[in-house]
Motif scaffolding. Structure first.
Motif, mmCIF file in Angstrom:
data_model
loop_
_atom_site.group_PDB
_atom_site.id
_atom_site.type_symbol
_atom_site.label_atom_id
_atom_site.label_comp_id
_atom_site.label_asym_id
_atom_site.label_seq_id
_atom_site.Cartn_x
_atom_site.Cartn_y
_atom_site.Cartn_z
ATOM 1 N N TYR A 7 0.842 -1.203 0.000
ATOM 2 C CA TYR A 7 0.000 0.000 0.000
ATOM 3 C C TYR A 7 0.876 1.252 0.000
ATOM 4 O O TYR A 7 0.599 2.217 -0.710
ATOM 5 C CB TYR A 7 -0.936 0.007 1.210
ATOM 6 N N ARG A 8 1.928 1.230 0.784
ATOM 7 C CA ARG A 8 2.821 2.397 0.836
ATOM 8 C C ARG A 8 3.524 2.608 -0.511
ATOM 9 O O ARG A 8 3.661 3.744 -0.968
ATOM 10 C CB ARG A 8 3.838 2.228 1.960
ATOM 11 N N GLU A 9 3.966 1.518 -1.129
ATOM 12 C CA GLU A 9 4.617 1.625 -2.437
ATOM 13 C C GLU A 9 3.642 2.156 -3.482
ATOM 14 O O GLU A 9 3.999 3.000 -4.310
ATOM 15 C CB GLU A 9 5.196 0.272 -2.856
ATOM 16 N N GLU A 10 2.404 1.655 -3.432
ATOM 17 C CA GLU A 10 1.382 2.138 -4.369
ATOM 18 C C GLU A 10 1.069 3.608 -4.111
ATOM 19 O O GLU A 10 0.922 4.395 -5.053
ATOM 20 C CB GLU A 10 0.106 1.287 -4.237
ATOM 21 N N ALA A 11 0.999 3.987 -2.849
ATOM 22 C CA ALA A 11 0.749 5.402 -2.508
ATOM 23 C C ALA A 11 1.883 6.277 -3.031
ATOM 24 O O ALA A 11 1.645 7.382 -3.548
ATOM 25 C CB ALA A 11 0.611 5.557 -1.001
ATOM 26 N N LYS A 12 3.105 5.793 -2.930
ATOM 27 C CA LYS A 12 4.273 6.540 -3.416
ATOM 28 C C LYS A 12 4.186 6.736 -4.927
ATOM 29 O O LYS A 12 4.444 7.838 -5.444
ATOM 30 C CB LYS A 12 5.544 5.775 -3.035
ATOM 31 N N LYS A 13 3.795 5.661 -5.673
ATOM 32 C CA LYS A 13 3.648 5.762 -7.126
ATOM 33 C C LYS A 13 2.572 6.789 -7.497
ATOM 34 O O LYS A 13 2.776 7.624 -8.388
ATOM 35 C CB LYS A 13 3.279 4.403 -7.721
ATOM 36 N N ILE A 14 1.426 6.684 -6.819
ATOM 37 C CA ILE A 14 0.319 7.604 -7.117
ATOM 38 C C ILE A 14 0.711 9.034 -6.761
ATOM 39 O O ILE A 14 0.442 9.976 -7.523
ATOM 40 C CB ILE A 14 -0.964 7.163 -6.384
ATOM 41 N N PHE A 15 1.362 9.210 -5.610
ATOM 42 C CA PHE A 15 1.830 10.525 -5.186
ATOM 43 C C PHE A 15 2.741 11.129 -6.256
ATOM 44 O O PHE A 15 2.581 12.279 -6.676
ATOM 45 C CB PHE A 15 2.568 10.385 -3.852
ATOM 46 N N LYS A 16 3.685 10.324 -6.740
ATOM 47 C CA LYS A 16 4.639 10.790 -7.748
ATOM 48 C C LYS A 16 3.917 11.136 -9.052
ATOM 49 O O LYS A 16 4.199 12.153 -9.688
ATOM 50 C CB LYS A 16 5.706 9.719 -7.981
#
Length: 141
Positions: free
Chosen positions: A104-113
């Motif tokens: 979830y954190r990795e996905e959030a990082k991708k979406i954030f970017k």
């Protein structure tokens, strides 16, 4: 007249009936077990038959209780094994939750970017459009 004298005059005593009543009220006597005595005891020399039988009866009762205690220990071991298995399952579940949280954190990082990249691109488009608009107004196009 005394009460004992009245008893003799009123009814004859039936000894067979009295014996039957007494024997009928006694608890059933079970036969002594035929299994050998536990190996941690042995009769002393010169012990009487009554003493030997009494000692055997007591040691057999204690041995039966000891076996029941051991059986409880076996049940406790079984419960501990089930608990260990459950604990292992809990550890697996915790590891799965940690992995899921990491994903979830990795996905959030991708979406954030991606959102920030889109925002920067949108800002560049807006500046470009503003620049072109100003050039058109000034007649320099």
């Amino acid at each position: 007249m005394a009460s004992i004298e009245r008893l003799h005059k009123t009814a004859p005593l039936d000894l067979a009936k009295l014996e039957e009543d007494v024997v009928g009220s006694l608890p059933a006597i079970r036969a002594a077990p035929s299994e050998p005595m536990p190996d941690y005891v042995e009769h002393e020399a010169g012990i009487t038959r009554v003493g030997a039988l009494s000692a055997e009866a007591v040691v057999r009762d204690y041995e039966a209780a000891a076996k029941e205690i051991e059986a409880m220990g076996a049940e406790l071991i079984s419960a501990a094994k089930r608990c260990e298995a459950m604990t292992a399952e809990v550890h697996n579940a915790i590891a799965f939750m940690r992995d899921t949280a990491t994903c979830y954190r990795e996905e959030a990082k991708k979406i954030f970017k991606r959102i920030e990249e889109c925002a920067i691109f949108t800002e560049q488009v807006r500046k470009t459009c503003e620049s072109v608009k100003l050039k058109m107004i000034e007649g320099k196009a």
